[in-house]
Design a protein around this motif. Structure first.
Motif, PDB file in Angstrom:
ATOM      1  N   UNK A  22      -5.522   3.199 -11.316  1.00 48.82           N
ATOM      2  CA  UNK A  22      -5.051   4.053 -12.419  1.00 48.82           C
ATOM      3  C   UNK A  22      -5.911   5.302 -12.541  1.00 48.82           C
ATOM      4  N   UNK A  23      -5.309   6.478 -12.368  1.00 46.43           N
ATOM      5  CA  UNK A  23      -6.066   7.707 -12.607  1.00 46.43           C
ATOM      6  C   UNK A  23      -6.255   7.916 -14.109  1.00 46.43           C
ATOM      7  N   UNK A  65       5.995  -2.813  -6.165  1.00 48.63           N
ATOM      8  CA  UNK A  65       5.132  -1.827  -5.515  1.00 48.63           C
ATOM      9  C   UNK A  65       5.414  -0.385  -5.930  1.00 48.63           C
ATOM     10  N   UNK A  66       6.548  -0.123  -6.547  1.00 46.03           N
ATOM     11  CA  UNK A  66       6.945   1.268  -6.795  1.00 46.03           C
ATOM     12  C   UNK A  66       6.798   1.684  -8.254  1.00 46.03           C
ATOM     13  N   UNK A  67       5.716   1.217  -8.883  1.00 47.79           N
ATOM     14  CA  UNK A  67       5.441   1.569 -10.274  1.00 47.79           C
ATOM     15  C   UNK A  67       4.008   2.067 -10.368  1.00 47.79           C
ATOM     16  N   UNK A  68       3.821   3.221 -10.980  1.00 48.28           N
ATOM     17  CA  UNK A  68       2.493   3.782 -11.167  1.00 48.28           C
ATOM     18  C   UNK A  68       2.212   3.920 -12.650  1.00 48.28           C
ATOM     19  N   UNK A  69       0.933   3.929 -12.982  1.00 52.01           N
ATOM     20  CA  UNK A  69       0.550   4.150 -14.365  1.00 52.01           C
ATOM     21  C   UNK A  69      -0.533   5.220 -14.397  1.00 52.01           C
ATOM     22  N   UNK A 101      -0.023   6.205  -6.456  1.00 50.98           N
ATOM     23  CA  UNK A 101       0.666   6.650  -5.246  1.00 50.98           C
ATOM     24  C   UNK A 101       0.381   8.145  -5.027  1.00 50.98           C
ATOM     25  N   UNK A 121      -4.551  -1.345 -18.333  1.00 51.59           N
ATOM     26  CA  UNK A 121      -5.022  -2.470 -17.510  1.00 51.59           C
ATOM     27  C   UNK A 121      -3.996  -3.607 -17.509  1.00 51.59           C
ATOM     28  N   UNK A 153       2.480  10.511  -7.084  1.00 49.52           N
ATOM     29  CA  UNK A 153       1.942  10.788  -8.419  1.00 49.52           C
ATOM     30  C   UNK A 153       0.853  11.854  -8.335  1.00 49.52           C
ATOM     31  N   UNK A 165      -0.968  -2.592 -15.405  1.00 52.99           N
ATOM     32  CA  UNK A 165      -1.243  -2.723 -13.976  1.00 52.99           C
ATOM     33  C   UNK A 165      -1.198  -4.205 -13.540  1.00 52.99           C
ATOM     34  N   UNK A 193       1.449  -5.896 -10.900  1.00 57.28           N
ATOM     35  CA  UNK A 193       0.976  -6.586  -9.704  1.00 57.28           C
ATOM     36  C   UNK A 193       1.449  -8.025  -9.671  1.00 57.28           C
ATOM     37  N   UNK A 221       1.237  -0.721   0.591  1.00 55.53           N
ATOM     38  CA  UNK A 221       2.316  -1.520   0.007  1.00 55.53           C
ATOM     39  C   UNK A 221       3.605  -1.158   0.726  1.00 55.53           C
ATOM     40  N   UNK A 222       4.604  -2.003   0.585  1.00 49.09           N
ATOM     41  CA  UNK A 222       5.864  -1.733   1.267  1.00 49.09           C
ATOM     42  C   UNK A 222       6.944  -1.447   0.230  1.00 49.09           C
ATOM     43  N   UNK A 223       7.608  -0.306   0.365  1.00 47.63           N
ATOM     44  CA  UNK A 223       8.718  -0.031  -0.545  1.00 47.63           C
ATOM     45  C   UNK A 223       9.945   0.383   0.267  1.00 47.63           C
TER      46      UNK A 223
END
Lengths: 124, 214
Positions: free
Chosen positions: A114-115, B100-104, A2, B88, A5, B91, B95, A33-35
């Motif tokens: 993923x960064x 939708x509101x989770x980042x890694x 996002x 991986x 981030x 992620x 999914x 995406x929808x949040x």
């Protein structure tokens, strides 16, 4: 990844790098995406964000017309702007792209969302 | 109040995929769904530390705690993990569960202090490496990072045998720590050197309040 981030990522762990922010963002594939919109959350996050990096991300994401170049003094009462910020920060998922260190040019790839900020031992 | 009942939360967490080939040097023990569910349910039901919050997960592995927190209403969750295979799976898990509101972020947790992540999260959750495999003290390094990244509370697991030491160190770091629960942490025979089928170790579930920290 996002764009919220993105606003916190730096390359300052690289040896010799002073600020390492903002990283130069390139988006080659993104997904919407929808949040759930939570104005209080956006407001609370704002002081922790760097507006120039928010605006920079908006330009890369082709949403520059939604976001003013300079942070307006009062955002709290501006629900429309809060919603646009919400969309920019939380609803664009960068799937493929890269982040470039402004000082060294070191590339951090973004793969499958993923960064990868890991550095080699000789870089730290 | 928590938006999901504990039992329901545990059922969802049983669908989270774990490590395919756990790496011994990184002490990749998955957090069992039952323990993860109890942990995040406690954080929300007792302390209101999850719903609507910005949550960070240090050494997030396959995402058990991140996903638990998100299911209980965390507004935004970011997990940090060193291992490429784990990110991986994280992620994929996120999914598949359509969160939708989770980042890694793939990163070294120990490099986060001093960065822009400092004092960013409301709540930090973690199941750190216990520091038993040639990396003594790793759980304490993770805890120190967690206390710098959060503004409200840090939740963590540590071996019961280190309780007094953790109490002392966390006070030095400006946190007010308390043991929420003593767990019998069941580590399944995920590594070949575990001769017995399953081994219980005693683990404390800690809450560190840092809302009073400068």
């Amino acid at each position: 990844m996002k764009l919220s981030t993105y606003n916190f990522l730096t390359s300052m762990a690289i040896k010799g790098v002073k600020v390492g922010f903002p990283l130069k963002l390139t988006i080659s594939k993104k997904e919407l995406v929808e949040t759930e919109f939570n104005p209080t959350f956006v407001e609370r996050l704002l002081p922790k964000l760097d507006w120039s990096a928010v605006y920079g991300a908006a330009q890369v994401a082709e949403l520059a017309e939604d976001i003013p170049a300079v942070q307006p003094e009062s955002i709290v009462d501006n629900e429309q702007l809060l919603q646009k910020l919400h969309h920019l920060l939380f609803e664009i998922d960068v799937l493929e792209g890269q982040l470039e260190c402004p000082e060294t040019g070191r590339i951090f790839p973004i793969t499958d969302g993923i960064p990868n900020m890991l550095l080699n031992e000789d870089e730290v | 109040m928590a938006r999901l009942k504990l039992k329901k939360l545990e059922e969802y967490l049983q669908c989270v995929d774990g490590f395919e080939k756990p790496k011994i040097m990184l002490e990749q023990y998955p957090t069992p769904p039952h323990i993860a569910a109890c942990m995040v349910h406690h954080m929300q039901a007792q302390h209101d530390d999850i719903e609507g919050k910005f949550v960070g997960d240090l050494g997030c592995g396959c995402g058990m705690l991140s996903i638990g927190a998100t299911l209980l209403g965390a507004q935004l969750t970011v997990g940090f993990e060193l291992d490429g295979d784990a990110v991986d799976i994280y992620r994929n898990n996120v999914q598949e569960m359509e969160l939708p509101n989770v980042d890694c972020v793939r990163a070294d947790v120990l490099q986060l202090p001093g960065s822009k992540w400092e004092k960013t999260f409301d709540t930090i959750v973690m199941n750190p490496p216990f520091g038993t495999k040639h990396n003594a003290g790793m759980d304490m390094k993770f805890l120190e990072v967690g206390l710098r990244l959060a503004t409200g509370a840090v939740y963590s697991l540590h071996k019961t045998s280190t309780r007094a030491y953790i109490q002392k160190k966390s006070e030095e770091w400006g946190a007010s720590g308390s043991v929420v629960a003593e767990l019998r942490y069941n580590i399944e025979a995920s590594y070949k050197f575990h001769k017995r089928q399953s081994k219980d170790i005693e683990v404390d579930f800690w809450r560190f309040d840092i809302s009073g920290k400068d």
